[in-house]
Design a protein around this motif. Structure first.
Motif, mmCIF file in Angstrom:
data_model
loop_
_atom_site.group_PDB
_atom_site.id
_atom_site.type_symbol
_atom_site.label_atom_id
_atom_site.label_comp_id
_atom_site.label_asym_id
_atom_site.label_seq_id
_atom_site.Cartn_x
_atom_site.Cartn_y
_atom_site.Cartn_z
ATOM 1 N N CYS A 94 0.824 -1.210 0.000
ATOM 2 C CA CYS A 94 0.000 0.000 0.000
ATOM 3 C C CYS A 94 0.860 1.262 0.000
ATOM 4 N N ASN A 95 1.912 1.270 0.818
ATOM 5 C CA ASN A 95 2.803 2.429 0.861
ATOM 6 C C ASN A 95 3.507 2.648 -0.459
ATOM 7 N N PHE A 96 3.924 1.551 -1.114
ATOM 8 C CA PHE A 96 4.577 1.675 -2.419
ATOM 9 C C PHE A 96 3.627 2.309 -3.432
ATOM 10 N N ILE A 97 2.393 1.832 -3.445
ATOM 11 C CA ILE A 97 1.411 2.363 -4.403
ATOM 12 C C ILE A 97 1.091 3.813 -4.083
ATOM 13 N N SER A 98 0.858 4.115 -2.807
ATOM 14 C CA SER A 98 0.508 5.490 -2.447
ATOM 15 C C SER A 98 1.668 6.447 -2.716
ATOM 16 N N ASP A 99 2.897 6.015 -2.435
ATOM 17 C CA ASP A 99 4.061 6.861 -2.724
ATOM 18 C C ASP A 99 4.180 7.123 -4.220
ATOM 19 N N SER A 100 3.944 6.103 -5.033
ATOM 20 C CA SER A 100 4.020 6.258 -6.489
ATOM 21 C C SER A 100 2.943 7.210 -6.992
ATOM 22 N N GLU A 101 1.739 7.072 -6.438
ATOM 23 C CA GLU A 101 0.635 7.944 -6.843
ATOM 24 C C GLU A 101 0.923 9.396 -6.462
ATOM 25 N N LEU A 102 1.407 9.592 -5.238
ATOM 26 C CA LEU A 102 1.696 10.950 -4.791
ATOM 27 C C LEU A 102 2.850 11.566 -5.569
ATOM 28 N N LYS A 103 3.845 10.746 -5.932
ATOM 29 C CA LYS A 103 4.959 11.254 -6.740
ATOM 30 C C LYS A 103 4.464 11.728 -8.103
ATOM 31 N N ALA A 104 3.587 10.944 -8.720
ATOM 32 C CA ALA A 104 3.039 11.340 -10.024
ATOM 33 C C ALA A 104 2.279 12.657 -9.905
ATOM 34 N N LEU A 105 1.514 12.793 -8.827
ATOM 35 C CA LEU A 105 0.761 14.020 -8.618
ATOM 36 C C LEU A 105 1.692 15.202 -8.363
ATOM 37 N N LYS A 106 2.704 14.997 -7.502
ATOM 38 C CA LYS A 106 3.637 16.080 -7.201
ATOM 39 C C LYS A 106 4.424 16.485 -8.447
ATOM 40 N N ASP A 107 4.884 15.517 -9.231
ATOM 41 C CA ASP A 107 5.618 15.831 -10.459
ATOM 42 C C ASP A 107 4.777 16.691 -11.393
ATOM 43 N N PHE A 108 3.482 16.378 -11.488
ATOM 44 C CA PHE A 108 2.605 17.168 -12.360
ATOM 45 C C PHE A 108 2.421 18.579 -11.819
ATOM 46 N N LEU A 109 2.257 18.711 -10.506
ATOM 47 C CA LEU A 109 2.081 20.031 -9.922
ATOM 48 C C LEU A 109 3.330 20.897 -10.107
ATOM 49 N N ILE A 110 4.506 20.297 -9.894
ATOM 50 C CA ILE A 110 5.760 21.042 -10.109
ATOM 51 C C ILE A 110 5.907 21.411 -11.578
ATOM 52 N N TYR A 111 5.602 20.474 -12.465
ATOM 53 C CA TYR A 111 5.642 20.750 -13.907
ATOM 54 C C TYR A 111 4.745 21.939 -14.249
ATOM 55 N N SER A 112 3.560 21.960 -13.663
ATOM 56 C CA SER A 112 2.618 23.049 -13.939
ATOM 57 C C SER A 112 3.104 24.367 -13.355
ATOM 58 N N LEU A 113 3.710 24.320 -12.169
ATOM 59 C CA LEU A 113 4.263 25.534 -11.571
ATOM 60 C C LEU A 113 5.403 26.095 -12.411
ATOM 61 N N GLN A 114 6.256 25.207 -12.917
ATOM 62 C CA GLN A 114 7.435 25.664 -13.662
ATOM 63 C C GLN A 114 7.090 26.116 -15.077
ATOM 64 N N LYS A 115 5.832 26.005 -15.481
ATOM 65 C CA LYS A 115 5.396 26.624 -16.731
ATOM 66 C C LYS A 115 5.182 28.119 -16.547
ATOM 67 N N LYS A 116 5.091 28.537 -15.277
ATOM 68 C CA LYS A 116 5.010 29.965 -14.966
ATOM 69 C C LYS A 116 6.424 30.553 -15.021
ATOM 70 N N LYS A 117 6.526 31.858 -14.856
ATOM 71 C CA LYS A 117 7.848 32.479 -14.710
ATOM 72 C C LYS A 117 8.486 31.921 -13.449
ATOM 73 N N THR A 118 9.655 31.279 -13.595
ATOM 74 C CA THR A 118 10.218 30.493 -12.501
ATOM 75 C C THR A 118 11.620 30.958 -12.142
ATOM 76 N N LEU A 119 11.887 31.009 -10.848
ATOM 77 C CA LEU A 119 13.236 31.248 -10.332
ATOM 78 C C LEU A 119 13.668 30.002 -9.577
ATOM 79 N N GLY A 120 14.772 29.392 -10.009
ATOM 80 C CA GLY A 120 15.204 28.124 -9.437
ATOM 81 C C GLY A 120 14.730 26.962 -10.294
#
Length: 321
Positions: A94-120
């Motif tokens: 369960c932890n493996f699946i939940s960690d994988s799901e959360l990573k996919a979600l976090k990667d998408f959110l960061i990807y979406s944030l970095q489409k904005k004007k980004t520093l760093g």
């Protein structure tokens, strides 16, 4: 709106936020104390809609104008307990699946944030010394000769020459215990390798270079701000500036790098895919500039104070511009 990922105790972030407040620029800060506790995402051919609940506030990605990845991580659902009532085996799955799901979600959110004007650059994280050395060499910056090996006998060959034992990564910080540790630099000697096995954990040796001054450099959007540290004049700080002599602090002054060195730094940072970062260099007794490392999310408070620069305002102007 400016979105910032930072540690809750970071003073540079606090100072930039003060500029946001003074100029009535809306902002939202993610930290270990301020995490995402609910999410709404809609993906369709017509539109992509992302809304996050952080505490009692809603963040609509359509309202974000810029994003600053200062340090730390984007924390998701710290309020949710997962897999607590399962057997150990099922809990691991369960932890493996939940960690994988959360990573996919976090990667998408960061990807979406970095489409904005980004520093760093979130993907670069704390950086990699070996990669940065390779790229620095490619753009024509001098680097110290470094050797990495797990062979004890091979490393012993260098015991009679001036070599600094250095880690490939510096420091460990625990936000839960508020503890920080770093590896102290030492000159290699035979005693360090005495009684070691034939093979040991990979170790890095770096040639010791006599320096005239140390340089601390803050880089933002092709602008370079530098200061000099006269650390070689004090035996306590000569090898490692972090061995601060609080009774008699090193002399520190603003410093202007040669244009050619600044041009190489700009090229280096572009190849590193960084538009900000803190760089350490030295000026040798032969007046050669040697690159030591880049910290993509490094502190710049010392450069600001001793260099008499307003770097908090530089960061704010970039994000708000």
């Amino acid at each position: 709106m400016i979105v910032i990922i930072s540690k809750a105790v970071d003073e540079s972030t606090n100072d930039v936020i003060r500029h946001c407040i003074l100029n009535q620029i809306p902002f939202m800060r993610f930290s270990e104390e301020n995490f995402v506790n609910s999410v709404y995402i809609q993906l369709s051919s017509e539109k992509i809609e992302i809304k996050l609940l952080i505490g009692d506030s809603i963040l609509d990605f359509d309202e974000i104008t810029s994003f600053w990845f200062r340090k730390n991580d984007l924390l998701l659902f710290e309020n949710v307990k997962i897999c607590t009532e399962l057997t150990i085996d099922k809990r691991e799955i369960c932890n493996f699946i939940s960690d994988s799901e959360l990573k996919a979600l976090k990667d998408f959110l960061i990807y979406s944030l970095q489409k904005k004007k980004t520093l760093g650059n979130y993907a670069v994280g704390d950086g990699n010394k070996l990669i940065s050395f390779s790229i620095a060499s490619e753009v024509g910056l001098n680097i110290p000769k470094s050797i990495i090996s797990s062979d004890t006998q091979f490393l012993l060959q260098y015991a009679n020459s001036k070599q600094i034992v250095k880690p490939l990564e510096d420091g460990f910080y625990s936000s839960s215990t508020d503890e920080y540790s770093y590896t102290e630099y030492k000159l290699l000697n035979k005693e360090i390798l005495a009684d070691k096995d034939e093979f040991l954990f990979p170790s890095c040796l770096q040639e010791y270079i006599e320096k005239k001054i140390e340089l601390r450099i803050f880089y933002i959007d092709e602008k370079i701000f530098s200061m000099a540290i006269f650390s070689q004049l004090d035996p306590k700080t000569k090898l490692d500036f972090r061995n601060y002599n609080f009774e008699k602090m090193n002399r520190m002054l603003p410093y202007k790098l040669p244009d050619l060195v600044e041009d190489k730094i700009i090229l280096f940072m572009k190849k590193m895919e960084l538009n900000t970062g803190s760089i350490d260099m030295i000026l040798t007794n032969d007046n050669e500039y040697v690159f030591l490392e880049v910290n993509p999310v490094g502190q710049y408070g010392m450069v600001q104070y001793f260099g008499n620069y307003n770097l908090d305002l530089e960061v704010f102007n970039y994000l708000a511009g």
